[in-house]
Design a protein around this motif. Structure first.
Motif, PDB file in Angstrom:
ATOM      1  N   LYS A  37      30.272  36.478   0.708  1.00  0.00           N
ATOM      2  CA  LYS A  37      29.582  36.562  -0.582  1.00  0.00           C
ATOM      3  C   LYS A  37      28.127  36.171  -0.372  1.00  0.00           C
ATOM      4  O   LYS A  37      27.842  35.115   0.198  1.00  0.00           O
ATOM      5  CB  LYS A  37      30.210  35.617  -1.597  1.00  0.00           C
ATOM      6  CG  LYS A  37      29.552  35.612  -2.964  1.00  0.00           C
ATOM      7  CD  LYS A  37      30.269  34.650  -3.883  1.00  0.00           C
ATOM      8  CE  LYS A  37      29.623  34.515  -5.227  1.00  0.00           C
ATOM      9  NZ  LYS A  37      30.352  33.563  -6.100  1.00  0.00           N
ATOM     10  N   ALA A  38      27.213  37.019  -0.814  1.00  0.00           N
ATOM     11  CA  ALA A  38      25.785  36.761  -0.661  1.00  0.00           C
ATOM     12  C   ALA A  38      25.168  36.478  -2.021  1.00  0.00           C
ATOM     13  O   ALA A  38      25.492  37.143  -3.009  1.00  0.00           O
ATOM     14  CB  ALA A  38      25.089  37.951  -0.020  1.00  0.00           C
ATOM     15  N   THR A  39      24.282  35.474  -2.051  1.00  0.00           N
ATOM     16  CA  THR A  39      23.585  35.116  -3.281  1.00  0.00           C
ATOM     17  C   THR A  39      22.101  35.024  -3.001  1.00  0.00           C
ATOM     18  O   THR A  39      21.677  34.836  -1.856  1.00  0.00           O
ATOM     19  CB  THR A  39      24.092  33.770  -3.833  1.00  0.00           C
ATOM     20  OG1 THR A  39      23.832  32.743  -2.857  1.00  0.00           O
ATOM     21  CG2 THR A  39      25.578  33.820  -4.125  1.00  0.00           C
ATOM     22  N   LEU A  40      21.297  35.138  -4.070  1.00  0.00           N
ATOM     23  CA  LEU A  40      19.840  35.148  -3.902  1.00  0.00           C
ATOM     24  C   LEU A  40      19.179  34.301  -4.982  1.00  0.00           C
ATOM     25  O   LEU A  40      19.515  34.410  -6.163  1.00  0.00           O
ATOM     26  CB  LEU A  40      19.313  36.581  -3.983  1.00  0.00           C
ATOM     27  CG  LEU A  40      17.803  36.772  -3.821  1.00  0.00           C
ATOM     28  CD1 LEU A  40      17.344  36.376  -2.426  1.00  0.00           C
ATOM     29  CD2 LEU A  40      17.411  38.222  -4.116  1.00  0.00           C
ATOM     30  N   THR A  41      18.236  33.440  -4.531  1.00  0.00           N
ATOM     31  CA  THR A  41      17.363  32.731  -5.463  1.00  0.00           C
ATOM     32  C   THR A  41      15.939  33.168  -5.162  1.00  0.00           C
ATOM     33  O   THR A  41      15.719  34.026  -4.308  1.00  0.00           O
ATOM     34  CB  THR A  41      17.478  31.201  -5.313  1.00  0.00           C
ATOM     35  OG1 THR A  41      16.839  30.807  -4.083  1.00  0.00           O
ATOM     36  CG2 THR A  41      18.927  30.753  -5.305  1.00  0.00           C
ATOM     37  N   LYS A  42      14.972  32.534  -5.811  1.00  0.00           N
ATOM     38  CA  LYS A  42      13.572  32.938  -5.594  1.00  0.00           C
ATOM     39  C   LYS A  42      13.043  32.510  -4.236  1.00  0.00           C
ATOM     40  O   LYS A  42      12.001  32.988  -3.794  1.00  0.00           O
ATOM     41  CB  LYS A  42      12.691  32.373  -6.709  1.00  0.00           C
ATOM     42  CG  LYS A  42      12.902  33.094  -8.026  1.00  0.00           C
ATOM     43  CD  LYS A  42      11.924  32.643  -9.079  1.00  0.00           C
ATOM     44  CE  LYS A  42      12.134  33.431 -10.354  1.00  0.00           C
ATOM     45  NZ  LYS A  42      11.240  33.004 -11.449  1.00  0.00           N
ATOM     46  N   LYS A  43      13.759  31.578  -3.572  1.00  0.00           N
ATOM     47  CA  LYS A  43      13.243  31.079  -2.294  1.00  0.00           C
ATOM     48  C   LYS A  43      14.210  31.271  -1.138  1.00  0.00           C
ATOM     49  O   LYS A  43      13.816  31.128   0.014  1.00  0.00           O
ATOM     50  CB  LYS A  43      12.942  29.586  -2.398  1.00  0.00           C
ATOM     51  CG  LYS A  43      11.804  29.239  -3.324  1.00  0.00           C
ATOM     52  CD  LYS A  43      11.541  27.739  -3.293  1.00  0.00           C
ATOM     53  CE  LYS A  43      10.407  27.380  -4.238  1.00  0.00           C
ATOM     54  NZ  LYS A  43      10.134  25.937  -4.257  1.00  0.00           N
ATOM     55  N   GLU A  44      15.491  31.545  -1.437  1.00  0.00           N
ATOM     56  CA  GLU A  44      16.456  31.605  -0.359  1.00  0.00           C
ATOM     57  C   GLU A  44      17.670  32.431  -0.739  1.00  0.00           C
ATOM     58  O   GLU A  44      17.904  32.738  -1.911  1.00  0.00           O
ATOM     59  CB  GLU A  44      16.883  30.197   0.062  1.00  0.00           C
ATOM     60  CG  GLU A  44      17.483  29.366  -1.040  1.00  0.00           C
ATOM     61  CD  GLU A  44      17.626  27.894  -0.651  1.00  0.00           C
ATOM     62  OE1 GLU A  44      17.445  27.536   0.528  1.00  0.00           O
ATOM     63  OE2 GLU A  44      17.917  27.100  -1.554  1.00  0.00           O
ATOM     64  N   SER A  45      18.424  32.760   0.305  1.00  0.00           N
ATOM     65  CA  SER A  45      19.688  33.458   0.112  1.00  0.00           C
ATOM     66  C   SER A  45      20.750  32.721   0.916  1.00  0.00           C
ATOM     67  O   SER A  45      20.460  32.122   1.959  1.00  0.00           O
ATOM     68  CB  SER A  45      19.571  34.907   0.601  1.00  0.00           C
ATOM     69  OG  SER A  45      20.808  35.578   0.492  1.00  0.00           O
ATOM     70  N   PHE A  46      21.964  32.767   0.402  1.00  0.00           N
ATOM     71  CA  PHE A  46      23.083  32.168   1.101  1.00  0.00           C
ATOM     72  C   PHE A  46      24.126  33.242   1.377  1.00  0.00           C
ATOM     73  O   PHE A  46      24.369  34.124   0.547  1.00  0.00           O
ATOM     74  CB  PHE A  46      23.724  31.048   0.273  1.00  0.00           C
ATOM     75  CG  PHE A  46      22.863  29.838   0.129  1.00  0.00           C
ATOM     76  CD1 PHE A  46      22.035  29.690  -0.973  1.00  0.00           C
ATOM     77  CD2 PHE A  46      22.874  28.839   1.089  1.00  0.00           C
ATOM     78  CE1 PHE A  46      21.227  28.570  -1.116  1.00  0.00           C
ATOM     79  CE2 PHE A  46      22.072  27.722   0.961  1.00  0.00           C
ATOM     80  CZ  PHE A  46      21.244  27.592  -0.146  1.00  0.00           C
ATOM     81  N   LEU A  47      24.741  33.123   2.555  1.00  0.00           N
ATOM     82  CA  LEU A  47      25.896  33.952   2.875  1.00  0.00           C
ATOM     83  C   LEU A  47      27.079  32.995   2.991  1.00  0.00           C
ATOM     84  O   LEU A  47      27.147  32.182   3.909  1.00  0.00           O
ATOM     85  CB  LEU A  47      25.677  34.724   4.178  1.00  0.00           C
ATOM     86  CG  LEU A  47      26.781  35.699   4.561  1.00  0.00           C
ATOM     87  CD1 LEU A  47      26.856  36.850   3.555  1.00  0.00           C
ATOM     88  CD2 LEU A  47      26.555  36.267   5.961  1.00  0.00           C
ATOM     89  N   HIS A  48      27.970  33.074   2.004  1.00  0.00           N
ATOM     90  CA  HIS A  48      29.132  32.194   1.977  1.00  0.00           C
ATOM     91  C   HIS A  48      30.290  32.892   2.678  1.00  0.00           C
ATOM     92  O   HIS A  48      30.579  34.065   2.389  1.00  0.00           O
ATOM     93  CB  HIS A  48      29.516  31.874   0.531  1.00  0.00           C
ATOM     94  CG  HIS A  48      28.387  31.351  -0.295  1.00  0.00           C
ATOM     95  ND1 HIS A  48      28.015  30.016  -0.300  1.00  0.00           N
ATOM     96  CD2 HIS A  48      27.535  31.979  -1.147  1.00  0.00           C
ATOM     97  CE1 HIS A  48      26.979  29.861  -1.109  1.00  0.00           C
ATOM     98  NE2 HIS A  48      26.670  31.021  -1.645  1.00  0.00           N
ATOM     99  N   ILE A  49      30.952  32.146   3.554  1.00  0.00           N
ATOM    100  CA  ILE A  49      32.102  32.710   4.270  1.00  0.00           C
ATOM    101  C   ILE A  49      33.318  31.880   3.884  1.00  0.00           C
ATOM    102  O   ILE A  49      33.374  30.671   4.163  1.00  0.00           O
ATOM    103  CB  ILE A  49      31.874  32.672   5.788  1.00  0.00           C
ATOM    104  CG1 ILE A  49      30.604  33.436   6.123  1.00  0.00           C
ATOM    105  CG2 ILE A  49      33.067  33.254   6.511  1.00  0.00           C
ATOM    106  CD1 ILE A  49      30.255  33.444   7.591  1.00  0.00           C
ATOM    107  N   THR A  50      34.270  32.547   3.256  1.00  0.00           N
ATOM    108  CA  THR A  50      35.468  31.858   2.761  1.00  0.00           C
ATOM    109  C   THR A  50      36.640  32.122   3.706  1.00  0.00           C
ATOM    110  O   THR A  50      36.930  33.265   4.042  1.00  0.00           O
ATOM    111  CB  THR A  50      35.826  32.362   1.358  1.00  0.00           C
ATOM    112  OG1 THR A  50      34.714  32.141   0.485  1.00  0.00           O
ATOM    113  CG2 THR A  50      37.048  31.632   0.811  1.00  0.00           C
ATOM    114  N   ALA A  51      37.282  31.033   4.131  1.00  0.00           N
ATOM    115  CA  ALA A  51      38.453  31.120   5.015  1.00  0.00           C
ATOM    116  C   ALA A  51      38.212  32.101   6.164  1.00  0.00           C
ATOM    117  O   ALA A  51      38.914  33.122   6.292  1.00  0.00           O
ATOM    118  CB  ALA A  51      39.690  31.516   4.219  1.00  0.00           C
ATOM    119  N   PRO A  52      37.198  31.830   7.006  1.00  0.00           N
ATOM    120  CA  PRO A  52      36.853  32.779   8.071  1.00  0.00           C
ATOM    121  C   PRO A  52      37.970  32.950   9.091  1.00  0.00           C
ATOM    122  O   PRO A  52      38.793  32.051   9.306  1.00  0.00           O
ATOM    123  CB  PRO A  52      35.619  32.142   8.714  1.00  0.00           C
ATOM    124  CG  PRO A  52      35.734  30.694   8.426  1.00  0.00           C
ATOM    125  CD  PRO A  52      36.380  30.603   7.078  1.00  0.00           C
TER     126      PRO A  52
END
Lengths: 113, 109
Positions: free
Chosen positions: B63-78
């Motif tokens: 799951k990828a998310t975006l803010t004004k300064k950064e993005s996160f790539l969340h990995i669930t139960a890899p």
């Protein structure tokens, strides 16, 4: 498989030589991009062509040049090669320009001895 | 100067241990942020595009998310097959796709 093809897969040559790398974009894509990836630097954008015309330029050396042909395939020419030019060279393509997603080929590994 | 920083450089997870990868950016006129996955010796494989702050995209365990300064790539139960280098790239106002140096993820069975 992204649909972007690159030849050759591997290339070994000597310093001072000249090589040509070839890229065929995905069917229907008009833009082609070239990137260099070395171990210490990550992916560096070199140049973009859109429908045969140069569209954007990145950190491309003067010894390097590229072109896109009427059938939309592209060639990257590297001349007067130096040891530091050893890297993976990737081609990517997209439908148009700007915010379209770029799809990458498998790369050409260039080794300069 | 345009800059993209990814952290951590390397991450080792046990199978099933969820985590997040970070991509922070300073660019003039962000036009899009892209996440790619790259296996050793292969070309980057497209995962997500995000265009505006607050946007989220999901695909399987990612799951990828975006803010004004950064993005996160969340990995669930890899799973071990998620092991790869994850690259973040930003499309700048000058129309260049500017890549970070990546996070090398290893998932241990």
């Amino acid at each position: 498989d992204s649909g972007v093809t690159q030849t050759p897969k591997h290339l070994i040559t000597a310093t001072g030589q000249r090589v040509t790398l070839r890229c065929s974009p995905r069917s229907g894509d008009l833009s082609v991009y070239w990137y260099q990836q070395s171990l210490d630097q990550g992916l560096q954008f070199l140049i973009q062509y859109y429908n045969g015309e140069e569209r954007a330029k990145g950190n491309i050396l003067e010894r390097f040049s590229a072109q896109q042909f009427p059938d939309l395939h592209s060639e990257l020419n590297l001349s007067s090669l130096e040891l530091g030019d050893s890297a993976l060279y990737f081609c990517a393509s997209s439908v148009g320009t700007d915010t379209d997603t770029q799809y990458f080929g498998p790369g050409t590994r260039l080794t300069v001895l | 100067e345009d800059q993209v920083t990814q952290s951590p450089e390397a991450l080792r997870l046990q199978e099933g241990e969820s985590s997040s990868l970070n991509c922070s950016y300073t660019v003039s006129g962000l036009r899009g942020l892209f996440w790619y996955r790259q296996d050793p010796g292969k070309g980057p494989e497209f995962l997500f595009t995000l265009y505006s702050a607050g946007e989220e995209k999901e695909k399987e365990r990612l799951k990828a998310t975006l803010t004004k300064k950064e993005s996160f790539l969340h990995i669930t139960a890899p799973k071990p097959e998620d092991s790869a280098t994850y690259l973040c790239a930003v499309l700048t106002g000058a129309n260049n796709l500017f890549f970070g140096t990546g996070t090398r993820l290893t998932v241990i069975p």
